[in-house]
Design a protein around this motif. Sequence first.
Motif, PDB file in Angstrom:
ATOM      1  N   LEU A 363      18.779  48.710  29.043  1.00 45.07           N
ATOM      2  CA  LEU A 363      19.691  48.201  30.071  1.00 45.07           C
ATOM      3  C   LEU A 363      20.405  49.355  30.761  1.00 45.07           C
ATOM      4  O   LEU A 363      20.798  50.331  30.114  1.00 45.07           O
ATOM      5  N   THR A 364      20.587  49.217  32.044  1.00 47.31           N
ATOM      6  CA  THR A 364      21.332  50.209  32.814  1.00 47.31           C
ATOM      7  C   THR A 364      22.825  50.016  32.584  1.00 47.31           C
ATOM      8  O   THR A 364      23.318  48.883  32.544  1.00 47.31           O
ATOM      9  N   PHE A 365      23.555  51.109  32.421  1.00 46.72           N
ATOM     10  CA  PHE A 365      25.014  51.036  32.265  1.00 46.72           C
ATOM     11  C   PHE A 365      25.635  50.731  33.625  1.00 46.72           C
ATOM     12  O   PHE A 365      25.333  51.390  34.632  1.00 46.72           O
ATOM     13  N   LEU A 366      26.506  49.728  33.677  1.00 45.32           N
ATOM     14  CA  LEU A 366      27.128  49.301  34.937  1.00 45.32           C
ATOM     15  C   LEU A 366      28.569  49.804  35.025  1.00 45.32           C
ATOM     16  O   LEU A 366      29.342  49.655  34.078  1.00 45.32           O
ATOM     17  N   HIS A 367      28.892  50.385  36.165  1.00 51.13           N
ATOM     18  CA  HIS A 367      30.270  50.822  36.451  1.00 51.13           C
ATOM     19  C   HIS A 367      30.762  50.020  37.643  1.00 51.13           C
ATOM     20  O   HIS A 367      30.193  50.080  38.737  1.00 51.13           O
ATOM     21  N   ILE A 368      31.832  49.227  37.440  1.00 52.44           N
ATOM     22  CA  ILE A 368      32.365  48.351  38.485  1.00 52.44           C
ATOM     23  C   ILE A 368      33.766  48.819  38.844  1.00 52.44           C
ATOM     24  O   ILE A 368      34.686  48.751  38.022  1.00 52.44           O
ATOM     25  N   LEU A 369      33.937  49.284  40.064  1.00 50.52           N
ATOM     26  CA  LEU A 369      35.242  49.706  40.563  1.00 50.52           C
ATOM     27  C   LEU A 369      35.816  48.606  41.444  1.00 50.52           C
ATOM     28  O   LEU A 369      35.171  48.164  42.401  1.00 50.52           O
ATOM     29  N   VAL A 370      37.017  48.160  41.117  1.00 47.96           N
ATOM     30  CA  VAL A 370      37.707  47.152  41.921  1.00 47.96           C
ATOM     31  C   VAL A 370      38.952  47.814  42.492  1.00 47.96           C
ATOM     32  O   VAL A 370      39.970  47.951  41.815  1.00 47.96           O
ATOM     33  N   GLU A 371      38.868  48.270  43.736  1.00 43.00           N
ATOM     34  CA  GLU A 371      39.995  48.905  44.411  1.00 43.00           C
ATOM     35  C   GLU A 371      41.000  47.843  44.851  1.00 43.00           C
ATOM     36  O   GLU A 371      40.618  46.779  45.350  1.00 43.00           O
ATOM     37  N   GLU A 372      42.290  48.164  44.665  1.00 38.24           N
ATOM     38  CA  GLU A 372      43.362  47.238  45.022  1.00 38.24           C
ATOM     39  C   GLU A 372      43.056  45.860  44.439  1.00 38.24           C
ATOM     40  O   GLU A 372      42.924  44.859  45.142  1.00 38.24           O
ATOM     41  N   ALA A 373      42.943  45.821  43.111  1.00 40.67           N
ATOM     42  CA  ALA A 373      42.499  44.614  42.415  1.00 40.67           C
ATOM     43  C   ALA A 373      43.378  43.411  42.718  1.00 40.67           C
ATOM     44  O   ALA A 373      42.928  42.267  42.602  1.00 40.67           O
ATOM     45  N   ALA A 374      44.634  43.632  43.092  1.00 41.24           N
ATOM     46  CA  ALA A 374      45.533  42.514  43.379  1.00 41.24           C
ATOM     47  C   ALA A 374      45.076  41.699  44.583  1.00 41.24           C
ATOM     48  O   ALA A 374      45.514  40.569  44.773  1.00 41.24           O
ATOM     49  N   GLU A 375      44.181  42.261  45.419  1.00 43.94           N
ATOM     50  CA  GLU A 375      43.711  41.554  46.597  1.00 43.94           C
ATOM     51  C   GLU A 375      42.535  40.633  46.287  1.00 43.94           C
ATOM     52  O   GLU A 375      42.119  39.862  47.143  1.00 43.94           O
ATOM     53  N   VAL A 376      41.953  40.734  45.096  1.00 43.25           N
ATOM     54  CA  VAL A 376      40.799  39.908  44.750  1.00 43.25           C
ATOM     55  C   VAL A 376      41.236  38.456  44.622  1.00 43.25           C
ATOM     56  O   VAL A 376      42.194  38.146  43.907  1.00 43.25           O
ATOM     57  N   VAL A 377      40.539  37.567  45.304  1.00 40.55           N
ATOM     58  CA  VAL A 377      40.949  36.162  45.321  1.00 40.55           C
ATOM     59  C   VAL A 377      40.759  35.527  43.951  1.00 40.55           C
ATOM     60  O   VAL A 377      41.680  34.969  43.365  1.00 40.55           O
ATOM     61  N   ASP A 378      39.545  35.588  43.413  1.00 39.57           N
ATOM     62  CA  ASP A 378      39.239  34.959  42.139  1.00 39.57           C
ATOM     63  C   ASP A 378      39.554  35.923  41.006  1.00 39.57           C
ATOM     64  O   ASP A 378      38.669  36.417  40.311  1.00 39.57           O
ATOM     65  N   PHE A 379      40.833  36.197  40.801  1.00 38.86           N
ATOM     66  CA  PHE A 379      41.217  37.191  39.807  1.00 38.86           C
ATOM     67  C   PHE A 379      40.936  36.710  38.387  1.00 38.86           C
ATOM     68  O   PHE A 379      40.774  37.521  37.477  1.00 38.86           O
ATOM     69  N   GLU A 380      40.870  35.395  38.195  1.00 39.88           N
ATOM     70  CA  GLU A 380      40.549  34.906  36.863  1.00 39.88           C
ATOM     71  C   GLU A 380      39.147  35.319  36.442  1.00 39.88           C
ATOM     72  O   GLU A 380      38.855  35.464  35.255  1.00 39.88           O
ATOM     73  N   GLU A 381      38.261  35.538  37.419  1.00 39.10           N
ATOM     74  CA  GLU A 381      36.931  36.024  37.083  1.00 39.10           C
ATOM     75  C   GLU A 381      36.985  37.459  36.578  1.00 39.10           C
ATOM     76  O   GLU A 381      36.213  37.851  35.699  1.00 39.10           O
ATOM     77  N   ILE A 382      37.899  38.254  37.128  1.00 36.79           N
ATOM     78  CA  ILE A 382      38.088  39.608  36.629  1.00 36.79           C
ATOM     79  C   ILE A 382      38.538  39.565  35.164  1.00 36.79           C
ATOM     80  O   ILE A 382      38.095  40.362  34.330  1.00 36.79           O
ATOM     81  N   VAL A 383      39.422  38.616  34.843  1.00 38.27           N
ATOM     82  CA  VAL A 383      39.905  38.472  33.467  1.00 38.27           C
ATOM     83  C   VAL A 383      38.744  38.156  32.535  1.00 38.27           C
ATOM     84  O   VAL A 383      38.608  38.741  31.453  1.00 38.27           O
ATOM     85  N   GLU A 384      37.896  37.226  32.957  1.00 38.27           N
ATOM     86  CA  GLU A 384      36.765  36.841  32.117  1.00 38.27           C
ATOM     87  C   GLU A 384      35.789  37.990  31.942  1.00 38.27           C
ATOM     88  O   GLU A 384      35.269  38.231  30.846  1.00 38.27           O
ATOM     89  N   ILE A 385      35.535  38.742  33.009  1.00 42.32           N
ATOM     90  CA  ILE A 385      34.627  39.883  32.915  1.00 42.32           C
ATOM     91  C   ILE A 385      35.184  40.933  31.968  1.00 42.32           C
ATOM     92  O   ILE A 385      34.470  41.489  31.127  1.00 42.32           O
ATOM     93  N   ALA A 386      36.470  41.223  32.085  1.00 45.02           N
ATOM     94  CA  ALA A 386      37.077  42.232  31.223  1.00 45.02           C
ATOM     95  C   ALA A 386      37.004  41.839  29.759  1.00 45.02           C
ATOM     96  O   ALA A 386      36.880  42.703  28.877  1.00 45.02           O
ATOM     97  N   ARG A 387      37.062  40.554  29.480  1.00 48.17           N
ATOM     98  CA  ARG A 387      37.092  40.093  28.098  1.00 48.17           C
ATOM     99  C   ARG A 387      35.735  40.209  27.413  1.00 48.17           C
ATOM    100  O   ARG A 387      35.656  40.520  26.223  1.00 48.17           O
ATOM    101  N   VAL A 388      34.649  39.985  28.132  1.00 47.21           N
ATOM    102  CA  VAL A 388      33.345  39.891  27.466  1.00 47.21           C
ATOM    103  C   VAL A 388      32.358  40.977  27.873  1.00 47.21           C
ATOM    104  O   VAL A 388      31.287  41.079  27.277  1.00 47.21           O
ATOM    105  N   ALA A 389      32.691  41.801  28.862  1.00 41.80           N
ATOM    106  CA  ALA A 389      31.687  42.719  29.408  1.00 41.80           C
ATOM    107  C   ALA A 389      31.567  44.025  28.646  1.00 41.80           C
ATOM    108  O   ALA A 389      30.539  44.696  28.735  1.00 41.80           O
ATOM    109  N   ARG A 390      32.596  44.432  27.920  1.00 43.87           N
ATOM    110  CA  ARG A 390      32.630  45.775  27.345  1.00 43.87           C
ATOM    111  C   ARG A 390      31.425  46.080  26.465  1.00 43.87           C
ATOM    112  O   ARG A 390      30.783  47.132  26.600  1.00 43.87           O
TER     113      ARG A 390
END
Length: 677
Positions: A363-390
């Motif tokens: 598998l390729t290692f993925l690096h996801i940069l979210v600039e100005e994360a407070a502007e992301v509409v579906d921020f709950e998706e960021i929460v879910e990604i952070a919880r299970v993606a590591r």
Amino acid sequence: MARNEVVVRGRDGSEAPVRRGNTAMDYIRPWLAAPGLIPAGYFTHWMWGDAGMYTGLAAAAVAAAGGVVTYATHRLTGARTWYAHHIATAMTGGAGAWLSMATVFGPGRPLMDALLIGGAAAAAISNVHLWARGQGTAETAPKKGRVLPTFEEIAAKIKLRDVRARLISDTEMQQRHELTLDNGETAESIQNRAKELASAYGVAPGAIRVIEDQGRADKAELVITKQDVMGKLIPWPGLEATHVGASIVDHPLHLGTYEDGEPFFNQITNRHSLTVGMAGAGKSVYGKVKMVQVAARRDTFTLAIDLAKGRQTLGPIEGAIGWPAYTKPNARKQLAAVKRAIKARANHLADRGHSQWVPESGLTFLHILVEEAAEVVDFEEIVEIARVARSTGIHLDLSLQRATWGNLDTDTRANLGDGICFGVRDFADASFVLPDYVTEAGCDPSRWRKSKPGAAYAAIEHVDPDRHVVAVKVFGPPTTDPKDENRDLTVAANGLPDQDAKLDAVTRQAFGTEYAEFLASRSRATARAATAAPVMTPAVTVPAVDDVDDEELIVDEDIEPVVLKTPDDDPEIVGDIDTEIPPLDPEDDFALPTRKKGTKASAEEARAAIDALLEDWGNGHQFKAGDFRSGLAEMGVERGRSWFYGQLSELEDAGRIQHDDENGLWSVRDAHALVAA
């Protein structure tokens, strides 16, 4: 207490050091040490020199006694100056060794010669040391560099008792002491006196840090920063040749330099990051340097979301970004694809018996940069990604100006292992990012704000926690000129191989149609750019109409004239430029053209829409800037981001709304007032 100080005790029991000059006896005393050993040598040789087997035992006993005295000298002078510690220890050890040999062989030649020569050299060094100290300490002597007073002098000056210090490092940039705390003294009490220490040492308030020992409560470390390197620009040196094409696990990312001169590395596998800093603090440049370095590895794929500035920040390094998203719809699509990829990658790792991502997993290692994360509409998706993606080989890097409770919830914060804090507006902003033991040690990025771009504190898991309290200067642009910010980064990004070619099949399939649509649109844009040839229009000087002579007009018959054609709305009407236009019949219908944006009428409609939206919300309603924009969009008001923020500013000036700096939300104060024209 310094060597040339005495203590004067007052009637109230207080003690105060008083400096006195060096006397003649201070210079004579070192010359008496070597001659004093001669009778001692004669005495031990007279006692045991001819005692047979007891001579060796006596010499060994003398050597052992000398070793004990030497070790005691080493321990007792550990907190003293370089001379008192090293020279005193060496002289004590040398005296013990000479006396042991004199016991066996007698104090005659060549031992007598060695004693006199060595003793004279040691006495001369002592005299030079006394003379140098007599010229004054760091406060009174001319400073040819940053020479600091001894800790004993500082402790006496601010009446700091029950603390012993041992100098463990003294470089051009920093001085470090190991503190031993006696009689129940704690590191916290020393931390509370950091500003007093800074004043006594004559350094900046933030240049003193007291670091608590995690293993012992009676130990701490004192760090004094001599030079402020945070205000200096350290240009990014470019990609290291050995890192290009290597695995992400082979080499950590080289991102800057600690203030003590050590390089700042970060290994981003198996954890996420939170990067915080106010506008102008150097956060964006750091994110781009990190992105380019990650993209240079052979087993990585990069994604990026920036809804605040669009392509302005990340556009220059798009060659290093496999999948960027600059609009809310595209960001939603990308996040949905990432969520599918997490599940697919987790199943793939489980099938191969891996509990964590490893390079051999395919598998390729993925690096996801979210600039100005407070502007992301579906921020709950960021929460879910952070919880299970590591564990699936995904590194999430959230970047925002403030990490308050209002724009970053506890669940997300708990899943972010690394915290990097650039200059912030106030100390509370730093406390949301950095651990307590870092801020309690005196680390305060709010002192910089945006005056020192690139200065930060990095509490990352890759390094020992003791390094978390050492400030970092991350790599910056080649010059301070804003137009050069992306010069080297763009060249490096454009020189990287296509990121899509590195993406593994499992993740590509999970990304699905969203990623396929992005690739297709990018291919079309590339094709249009390649086929569109620039039109070169020669500069032509057109004479005034009155100056044109028909005989001077030259027409080249070989040049085909350019004819612009537009659709004919009413082909039944026939005429040319000489045809007279008939007058309009007053009874005919006459339709006004559709209003365009920017007209006076459209501005009035926009103001009416704002009034209606605020009235609909009512007083006390709290909202984000994005809610304000989407609410007006539903009413048909479409404008640029700057226009919406301008309206918010006008409404705040008019007292109709109020901004809360703590949670970043706006609240309606007067929903029924009229908006100023």
